[in-house]
Design a protein around this motif. Structure first.
Motif, mmCIF file in Angstrom:
data_model
loop_
_atom_site.group_PDB
_atom_site.id
_atom_site.type_symbol
_atom_site.label_atom_id
_atom_site.label_comp_id
_atom_site.label_asym_id
_atom_site.label_seq_id
_atom_site.Cartn_x
_atom_site.Cartn_y
_atom_site.Cartn_z
ATOM 1 N N ALA A 54 70.184 77.819 15.306
ATOM 2 C CA ALA A 54 69.822 77.731 14.002
ATOM 3 C C ALA A 54 68.583 77.880 13.493
ATOM 4 O O ALA A 54 67.798 78.255 12.627
ATOM 5 N N HIS A 55 67.418 77.310 14.684
ATOM 6 C CA HIS A 55 65.883 77.749 14.363
ATOM 7 C C HIS A 55 65.679 78.724 15.077
ATOM 8 O O HIS A 55 64.270 78.917 14.991
ATOM 9 N N GLY A 56 66.472 79.580 15.838
ATOM 10 C CA GLY A 56 65.986 80.915 16.305
ATOM 11 C C GLY A 56 65.101 80.697 17.665
ATOM 12 O O GLY A 56 64.114 81.506 17.650
ATOM 13 N N VAL A 57 65.319 79.684 18.489
ATOM 14 C CA VAL A 57 64.491 79.504 19.669
ATOM 15 C C VAL A 57 65.649 79.347 20.620
ATOM 16 O O VAL A 57 66.764 78.968 20.405
ATOM 17 N N TRP A 80 63.869 74.537 22.434
ATOM 18 C CA TRP A 80 64.276 73.262 21.559
ATOM 19 C C TRP A 80 64.268 72.021 22.152
ATOM 20 O O TRP A 80 63.695 71.031 21.829
ATOM 21 N N LEU A 81 64.957 71.847 23.445
ATOM 22 C CA LEU A 81 64.729 70.707 24.181
ATOM 23 C C LEU A 81 63.569 70.076 24.428
ATOM 24 O O LEU A 81 63.312 69.044 24.577
ATOM 25 N N SER A 82 62.602 71.019 24.739
ATOM 26 C CA SER A 82 61.399 70.907 25.083
ATOM 27 C C SER A 82 60.761 70.251 24.092
ATOM 28 O O SER A 82 59.959 68.992 23.987
ATOM 29 N N LYS A 83 60.666 70.767 22.833
ATOM 30 C CA LYS A 83 60.287 69.931 21.460
ATOM 31 C C LYS A 83 60.663 68.787 20.974
ATOM 32 O O LYS A 83 60.032 67.874 20.614
ATOM 33 N N ALA A 84 62.132 68.624 21.312
ATOM 34 C CA ALA A 84 62.819 67.674 20.992
ATOM 35 C C ALA A 84 62.412 66.355 22.081
ATOM 36 O O ALA A 84 62.087 65.294 21.570
ATOM 37 N N ALA A 85 62.265 66.915 23.207
ATOM 38 C CA ALA A 85 61.759 65.593 23.915
ATOM 39 C C ALA A 85 60.413 65.152 23.803
ATOM 40 O O ALA A 85 60.036 64.185 23.811
ATOM 41 N N ARG A 86 59.541 66.215 23.482
ATOM 42 C CA ARG A 86 57.997 65.706 22.990
ATOM 43 C C ARG A 86 58.062 64.862 21.775
ATOM 44 O O ARG A 86 57.465 63.831 21.788
ATOM 45 N N ARG A 87 59.092 65.231 20.816
ATOM 46 C CA ARG A 87 58.888 64.467 19.509
ATOM 47 C C ARG A 87 59.437 63.055 19.857
ATOM 48 O O ARG A 87 59.036 62.031 19.056
ATOM 49 N N ARG A 123 53.930 67.097 15.016
ATOM 50 C CA ARG A 123 53.658 67.405 13.629
ATOM 51 C C ARG A 123 53.818 68.651 13.195
ATOM 52 O O ARG A 123 54.708 69.203 12.317
ATOM 53 N N HIS A 124 53.484 69.807 14.044
ATOM 54 C CA HIS A 124 53.727 71.095 13.844
ATOM 55 C C HIS A 124 55.295 71.544 14.004
ATOM 56 O O HIS A 124 55.675 71.981 13.165
ATOM 57 N N ASP A 125 55.621 71.067 15.141
ATOM 58 C CA ASP A 125 57.262 71.030 15.303
ATOM 59 C C ASP A 125 57.927 70.602 13.995
ATOM 60 O O ASP A 125 59.001 71.294 13.470
ATOM 61 N N GLU A 126 57.760 69.387 13.683
ATOM 62 C CA GLU A 126 58.444 68.985 12.421
ATOM 63 C C GLU A 126 58.330 69.822 11.112
ATOM 64 O O GLU A 126 59.225 70.145 10.511
ATOM 65 N N ALA A 127 56.954 70.616 11.076
ATOM 66 C CA ALA A 127 56.855 71.048 9.845
ATOM 67 C C ALA A 127 57.867 72.424 10.253
ATOM 68 O O ALA A 127 58.269 73.119 9.043
ATOM 69 N N GLU A 128 57.704 72.888 11.393
ATOM 70 C CA GLU A 128 58.600 74.247 11.513
ATOM 71 C C GLU A 128 60.089 73.948 11.536
ATOM 72 O O GLU A 128 60.839 74.827 10.854
#
Length: 76
Positions: A24-27, A32-39, A59-64
Motif C-alpha cells: 500500500a505504501h509502495g515500499v 516497511w519492517l525497518s521503519k516500523a521497528a524504528r518507530r 517523524r519523517h516516516d510518520e509524515a510519509e
C-alpha cells in the motif's frame, strides 16, 4: 543508513499485515519492517546515542505514511 541482512521469524498474520502495508505504501517489506521497528522502538522509549537523528527519521516516516494514507483515501 547502512543495512544488514538478517533472518527473522514472524507469525503468518504479522507477515501478511506487513506485506499488505508495504504494498500500500509502495515500499519493500524489508523497508516497511525497518521503519516500523524504528518507530516502535522510539515509541516505547528507546533512545539510541543518536536519538535526535532517530526521532527525526521516525517523524519523517510518520509524515510519509500519513501522506500515503491520504493518497489512498483520495483514490477511493
Amino acid at each position: 543508513m547502512a543495512t544488514r541482512k538478517v533472518t527473522l521469524s514472524l507469525d503468518a498474520g504479522a507477515l501478511e499485515f506487513a506485506e499488505r502495508a508495504a504494498k500500500a505504501h509502495g515500499v519493500s517489506v524489508s523497508s516497511w519492517l525497518s521503519k516500523a521497528a524504528r518507530r516502535e522502538a522510539v515509541r516505547t522509549g528507546y533512545r539510541p546515542h543518536g536519538a535526535a537523528q532517530a526521532e527525526g527519521a521516525a517523524r519523517h516516516d510518520e509524515a510519509e505514511i500519513a501522506a500515503a494514507l491520504e493518497d489512498l483515501r483520495a483514490e477511493g
